[in-house]
Design an enzyme around this catalytic site. Structure first.
Site, mmCIF file in Angstrom:
data_model
loop_
_atom_site.group_PDB
_atom_site.id
_atom_site.type_symbol
_atom_site.label_atom_id
_atom_site.label_comp_id
_atom_site.label_asym_id
_atom_site.label_seq_id
_atom_site.Cartn_x
_atom_site.Cartn_y
_atom_site.Cartn_z
ATOM 1 N N ASN A 9 -54.661 41.176 0.972
ATOM 2 C CA ASN A 9 -53.287 40.739 0.360
ATOM 3 C C ASN A 9 -52.933 42.143 0.182
ATOM 4 O OD1 ASN A 9 -51.267 39.889 -1.217
ATOM 5 N ND2 ASN A 9 -52.317 39.061 -2.797
ATOM 6 N N TRP A 10 -51.889 42.533 0.898
ATOM 7 C CA TRP A 10 -51.276 43.955 0.674
ATOM 8 C C TRP A 10 -50.101 43.884 -0.492
ATOM 9 C CZ3 TRP A 10 -50.134 46.055 6.329
ATOM 10 C CH2 TRP A 10 -51.477 46.018 6.977
ATOM 11 N N LYS A 11 -49.792 42.908 -0.868
ATOM 12 C CA LYS A 11 -48.691 42.635 -1.970
ATOM 13 C C LYS A 11 -47.499 43.304 -1.451
ATOM 14 C CE LYS A 11 -52.175 41.568 -5.172
ATOM 15 N NZ LYS A 11 -52.773 41.484 -6.563
ATOM 16 N N HIS A 96 -50.401 32.258 -5.514
ATOM 17 C CA HIS A 96 -50.960 33.534 -6.109
ATOM 18 C C HIS A 96 -50.611 33.485 -7.484
ATOM 19 C CE1 HIS A 96 -51.906 37.517 -6.992
ATOM 20 N NE2 HIS A 96 -52.747 37.591 -6.115
ATOM 21 N N GLU A 98 -49.452 36.129 -9.275
ATOM 22 C CA GLU A 98 -48.226 36.927 -9.495
ATOM 23 C C GLU A 98 -47.123 36.043 -9.245
ATOM 24 O OE1 GLU A 98 -49.483 40.086 -7.020
ATOM 25 O OE2 GLU A 98 -51.129 40.468 -8.464
ATOM 26 N N GLU A 168 -59.122 33.248 -8.230
ATOM 27 C CA GLU A 168 -58.697 34.728 -8.776
ATOM 28 C C GLU A 168 -58.526 34.603 -10.232
ATOM 29 O OE1 GLU A 168 -57.241 37.187 -5.134
ATOM 30 O OE2 GLU A 168 -55.488 35.952 -5.998
ATOM 31 N N GLY A 174 -56.178 43.379 -10.151
ATOM 32 C CA GLY A 174 -55.567 44.676 -10.502
ATOM 33 C C GLY A 174 -56.027 45.110 -11.688
ATOM 34 N N SER A 213 -60.234 42.224 -8.256
ATOM 35 C CA SER A 213 -60.875 43.787 -8.347
ATOM 36 C C SER A 213 -61.904 43.730 -7.631
ATOM 37 C CB SER A 213 -61.125 44.137 -9.896
ATOM 38 O OG SER A 213 -59.892 44.275 -10.479
ATOM 39 N N GLY A 234 -56.717 42.760 -3.141
ATOM 40 C CA GLY A 234 -55.558 43.587 -3.042
ATOM 41 C C GLY A 234 -55.768 44.995 -3.217
ATOM 42 N N GLY A 235 -55.971 45.768 -4.293
ATOM 43 C CA GLY A 235 -55.966 47.247 -4.103
ATOM 44 C C GLY A 235 -56.840 47.881 -3.144
#
Ligand code: PGA
Length: 256
Positions: A9-11, A96, A98, A168, A174, A213, A234-235
């Site tokens: 998930n590159w956001k 998500h 976010e 999640e 994150g 994470s 993500g990251g």
């Protein structure tokens, strides 16, 4: 043999060049390695077409991070499921945390999106998970049960096998602090049993990804858990090396 879904998930990250380079590295990797698992990248909307071109005829699938439920109309700034279907994305992430927290998406809205995605050719990845306060108040199970129940409302049970769940925990996203493998396994198992008991026995194979994470230091342990069927990352999906390391752990576990 267990088949994992390893999803990036590159956001709201990557320049066009970075997105191109990252996807090219993944395509190269998917060709040379005897990769047996499903690899997915979810770039920002604006890069999807370009990344799809790069990933065509490779084992790297492309998804979107969000969508709106109406087919078209006066919804400035939104992207419809029909549009995503039109360019043939494979997956779309829904709900998500976010989107829920920053953009105030409600369970009702997420349900409307899921009702429509389920009737398209795109597979939904439904995100659920509790906040730190909810976990500390011992409400994690209740929260995820509630999110699932509301998301699955008015959807025929025989269509639910198309859904991928991403657990999640909000406190792990994150933050660099992932759930422990025991914490993740416990709630994944609970989610699976809840879905099987409430909806249908045939859903015992529903894919449940872990996110929060997840990186190449903890992937081996987390992916080794019985009820973890992959990751939403993500990251660590923004660097080809760490994402490929995670995919390699999945491949090793699948082959063992
Ligand atoms: P993270 O994000 O891996 O950076 O914690 C995961 C996600 O939000 O999907």
């Amino acid at each position: 043999m267990k088949k994992f879904l390893i999803a990036g998930n590159w956001k709201m990250n990557t320049s066009l060049d970075e997105a191109i380079n990252l996807s090219k590295s993944l395509v190269e990797f998917s060709k040379t390695n005897e990769n047996i698992n499903e690899i997915l990248v979810c770039p920002p909307f604006i890069w999807i077409n370009k990344i799809k071109e790069i990933c065509t005829n490779s084992k790297v699938k492309v998804g979107a991070q969000n969508c709106y439920y109406k087919p078209n109309g006066a919804f400035t700034g939104e992207i419809s499921i029909e549009m995503l279907d039109n360019i043939k994305v494979d997956y779309v992430i829904l709900g998500h945390s976010e989107r829920r927290q920053i953009f105030k998406e409600t369970d009702e809205l997420i349900n409307l999106k899921l009702q429509n995605v389920i009737n398209s050719s795109i597979k939904p990845i439904l995100c659920i998970g509790e906040t730190l306060e909810e976990r500390q108040a011992n409400k994690a199970f209740e929260v995820v049960e509630n999110q699932i129940t509301k998301a699955f409302q008015n959807i025929e049970t025989n269509k639910l096998n198309k859904v991928v769940i991403a657990y999640e925990p909000v406190w792990a996203i994150g933050t660099g602090v992932s759930a422990t493998s025991e914490q993740a396994q416990e709630i994944h198992n609970h989610i699976r049993n809840f879905i099987v008991n409430k909806y249908d026995k045939s859903l015992s194979n529903i894919k449940i990804l872990y996110g929060g994470s997840l990186n190449d230091k903890n992937a081996d342990e987390l992916l080794n858990m019985q009820d973890i069927d992959g990751g939403l990352i993500g990251g660590a999906s923004l660097k080809a090396e760490s994402f490929i390391n995670i995919i390699n752990f999945a491949n090793k576990i699948s082959k063992s």
